[in-house]
Scaffold this motif. Sequence first.
Motif: not given
Length: 390
Positions: A8-9, A11-12, A14
């Motif tokens: 998961v990059e 910026q995505h 939490t």
Amino acid sequence: MSTPLRLVEPQHLTGAALLDAVTTFLSRFIVFPNQHCAPAIALWFAHTHAAAHFYVTPRLVISSAEPGSGKTLVIEVGQYLVGKPEMVFNASTSAVFRMVASHGPITLLWDEVDAIFTSNGGTNEDLRAMLNAGYKRTAHVARCVGDSHSVQRFPVYSPVALVGLAGAMPATITTRAITVHMRRKKRTEKAEEFRERIVQRDAEPLREALSNWIGGIAETIGEAEPTMPDGVANRSREIWEPLLAIADAAGGHWPQTARQACAYFVQQAELQPVTTGVRLLSDLRTIFAERDTDRISTVDILADLVALDEAPWGDVNGGRPLDARRLARELSQYQVTPAAFRIGGQITKGYVTYSTKDQVGLTDAWSRYLPTENDDTDNETDVEGESWEH
């Protein structure tokens, strides 16, 4: 070592997952002495992106007993994660506060700061004053500028990480700091070798995501009043408030993880006497507890102090041990003075734990200046009108 697959990059992620990623990233290159260090440093790095919204920015002190313990590595990695980083080596005080004044709150990452505070007899008052004052957002340093010598006020508020050998940092700085004591890693402990190109490449998306996330909640966390762990108050509360506010905003395990780190570092700070006077009070409390008495003669106190292992009292007066005059001078700061009392039928002078209407006892000073741990302040006795010769 190859870079782990990023599912998961950043910026995505939490807030909680992003702080987890920063903690994991730090631990790729640095072996920390315990589980509280990486989360605390990750939170400190995060707070630099919203420093302008906090009233206080805690100092981060990275120290060690010996070189080669990974101190510098913390800020070498950190420069690619913090907000507006500025690596500092042997810069003049005037140059630093002009940088801060020109560019707003920048993150000063100051290496080998022990050399500054141990040179010239250990004094660098302008730098010390700037670092002390810059802890709070309202801080300014006044300087005369130009041919007219007009007074100009320079803002000096900025996050600062200070790296140096243990014992070199002034107490006025360490009491405003979260101090991480690094240790050399064991031969069995492994970490990825620091390569600037790799660190910069892998840190860039983390830093961008951290900046965007913190930027989006900056006003909220700046106004937050997070609940503190038991016993954390006054300056310790000031230091940890920004970091706990970020942890609460992140959610997940972070509110608990941050408070565990807070309790640990505050307790560690309380166990370290920050002045000669506090060290003396602490050692006196130990001596009185071992003798299990409320009064000890000055002669016996001096002998016991000098005999303490790893204590400085055998060499405080140019190679001479602590004497009665220096003992009295140190304790007078806390309104504690010698008392006359009877021991074995003989009147002698020394120090007592109890207080009277005319005399302050050591228990009073212990209750005010030492940690409450192991401090049985409920047993303090105020002896109204009692004669010292009893």
